[in-house]
Design an enzyme around this catalytic site. Structure first.
Site, mmCIF file in Angstrom:
data_model
loop_
_atom_site.group_PDB
_atom_site.id
_atom_site.type_symbol
_atom_site.label_atom_id
_atom_site.label_comp_id
_atom_site.label_asym_id
_atom_site.label_seq_id
_atom_site.Cartn_x
_atom_site.Cartn_y
_atom_site.Cartn_z
ATOM 1 N N ILE A 170 -2.382 72.592 69.007
ATOM 2 C CA ILE A 170 -3.146 72.600 67.758
ATOM 3 C C ILE A 170 -4.485 73.289 68.002
ATOM 4 O O ILE A 170 -5.189 72.967 68.965
ATOM 5 C CB ILE A 170 -3.399 71.165 67.247
ATOM 6 N N THR A 224 -7.913 73.311 67.513
ATOM 7 C CA THR A 224 -9.056 72.492 67.114
ATOM 8 C C THR A 224 -10.323 73.106 67.725
ATOM 9 O O THR A 224 -10.257 74.082 68.485
ATOM 10 C CB THR A 224 -8.897 71.053 67.623
ATOM 11 N N TYR A 263 -2.139 63.095 81.515
ATOM 12 C CA TYR A 263 -2.021 63.188 80.056
ATOM 13 C C TYR A 263 -0.554 63.247 79.650
ATOM 14 O O TYR A 263 -0.106 62.527 78.753
ATOM 15 C CB TYR A 263 -2.760 64.418 79.540
ATOM 16 N N ASP A 309 -14.166 51.355 70.489
ATOM 17 C CA ASP A 309 -13.361 51.932 71.572
ATOM 18 C C ASP A 309 -12.082 51.113 71.638
ATOM 19 O O ASP A 309 -12.135 49.881 71.749
ATOM 20 C CB ASP A 309 -14.135 51.841 72.900
ATOM 21 N N LEU A 312 -7.456 66.019 64.230
ATOM 22 C CA LEU A 312 -6.172 65.657 63.644
ATOM 23 C C LEU A 312 -6.227 64.322 62.921
ATOM 24 O O LEU A 312 -5.665 64.170 61.831
ATOM 25 C CB LEU A 312 -5.097 65.616 64.740
ATOM 26 N N LYS A 327 1.654 60.547 77.328
ATOM 27 C CA LYS A 327 2.352 60.842 76.075
ATOM 28 C C LYS A 327 3.842 60.511 76.185
ATOM 29 O O LYS A 327 4.479 60.124 75.200
ATOM 30 C CB LYS A 327 2.140 62.294 75.674
#
Length: 326
Positions: free
Chosen positions: A263, A265, A230, A135, A86, A234
């Site tokens: 998405i 990917t 996760y 990083d 992305l 977000k």
């Protein structure tokens, strides 16, 4: 509800209808000064045939003559997490709009597709794409790279913070170390990247636009996808965006977020090999009945970085096929 014209006597009705065409075709150019507060910054295109009869075929979108508010020529934009996926797709969209783009990522080498985009930027688009390995958790090095870029161009105009990692683990089995890693990249890393960019925007006094990549997972709990850290990260990105917008608006810096849906990917394709049922079940969970492609988020990046969204800040652009609207 009946049209107001139907309440008129027949003679008056015929007269009103006879005036419709001239009124619709009437030019409202005399309202120009009232409708445009900065005409010099947003020049209006010359009068053109609506069917394109005298439209210059060589004038692309996002220029001084067509949709000038999308024009990023002369702008310097950073995209973290742009070695692939992305981030790289959005970087290419910004290049097409005229921006000079710097890709930041922790990969030793970017994906093979990166070289195609870099070559296209130089040979076709008249701009450049540069890769810097970093990083986002290495704060001192991150600040040094961002300042070096800003010093070189004497400006910094935009940032798309797309760096992020995922880990699917049941909550009862999550370790503190794994949780710290997810939050370190997805929250602290995003925060520090935005901070590094904002420092340079404030230093040069040109304002700017910062876009943080969140997720629909910051709004909903994904059915059948076990990723508590996760999703929490977000959700934090959404709130971070609002808070940064409230603090940095005084400097002319806008901060918004994008919340993508699922998405497709390369990593997701690999996931479907392990969990083939997700390939059929996930599309059923949104209103469009399909999964998204990275290319479908190109316009979102160009819109939020450019002046097309000049009065938008502290907002989330959710693009999830209606997943969270059920």
């Amino acid at each position: 509800m009946a049209s107001p014209l139907r309440c008129l006597p027949r003679p008056a009705l015929r007269a009103a209808r006879s005036c419709r065409a001239p009124l619709a075709a009437h030019s409202f150019s005399h309202l120009g000064p009232l409708l445009s507060s900065t005409p010099a910054a947003h020049p209006q295109p010359p009068s053109q045939d609506l069917k394109g009869g005298n439209r210059p075929a060589s004038v692309p979108l996002g220029t001084a003559k067509r949709l000038p508010e999308f024009n990023l020529e002369g702008k310097v934009v950073l995209v973290s997490g742009a070695a692939r996926g992305l981030g790289l797709v959005q970087a290419e969209a910004l290049l097409e709009a005229g921006a000079t783009v710097y890709a930041l990522d922790r990969l030793e080498k970017p994906s093979p597709d990166f070289e195609r985009v870099r070559t296209r930027a130089a040979s076709e688009l008249g701009t450049s794409l540069t890769y810097s390995r970093i990083d986002v958790r290495e704060v001192e090095a991150l600040n040094a790279i961002v300042q070096e870029i800003a010093d070189k161009h004497q400006r910094l105009d935009g940032l798309v913070a797309a760096a992020g990692i995922q880990q699917e683990t049941p909550a009862l089995e999550y370790t503190a170390a794994d949780c710290d890693k997810i939050l370190g990249v997805n929250v602290t890393g995003v925060f520090m990247t935005a901070q590094a960019a904002a420092k340079q925007m404030i230093r040069f006094g040109n304002g700017g636009s910062i876009v943080l990549i969140a997720s629909m997972s910051g709004t909903i709990a994904n059915r059948g996808l076990i990723c508590p850290a996760y999703n929490a990260s977000k959700g934090a990105v959404l709130q971070l965006g609002r808070n940064l917008a409230s603090e940095w608006g005084q400097y002319g810096i806008r901060v918004n977020t994008i919340s993508p849906g699922y998405i497709v990917t390369a990593m997701v394709e690999d996931l479907f090999v392990t969990y083939p049922e997700r390939k059929t079940e996930w599309p059923k969970q949104n209103m469009l009945g399909r999964l998204s492609q990275p290319q479908e988020y190109r316009g979102a990046a160009a819109f939020l970085i450019s002046d097309a969204s000049s009065f938008m800040t502290g907002s989330d652009l959710r693009m999830d096929g209606g997943h969270a609207a059920w």
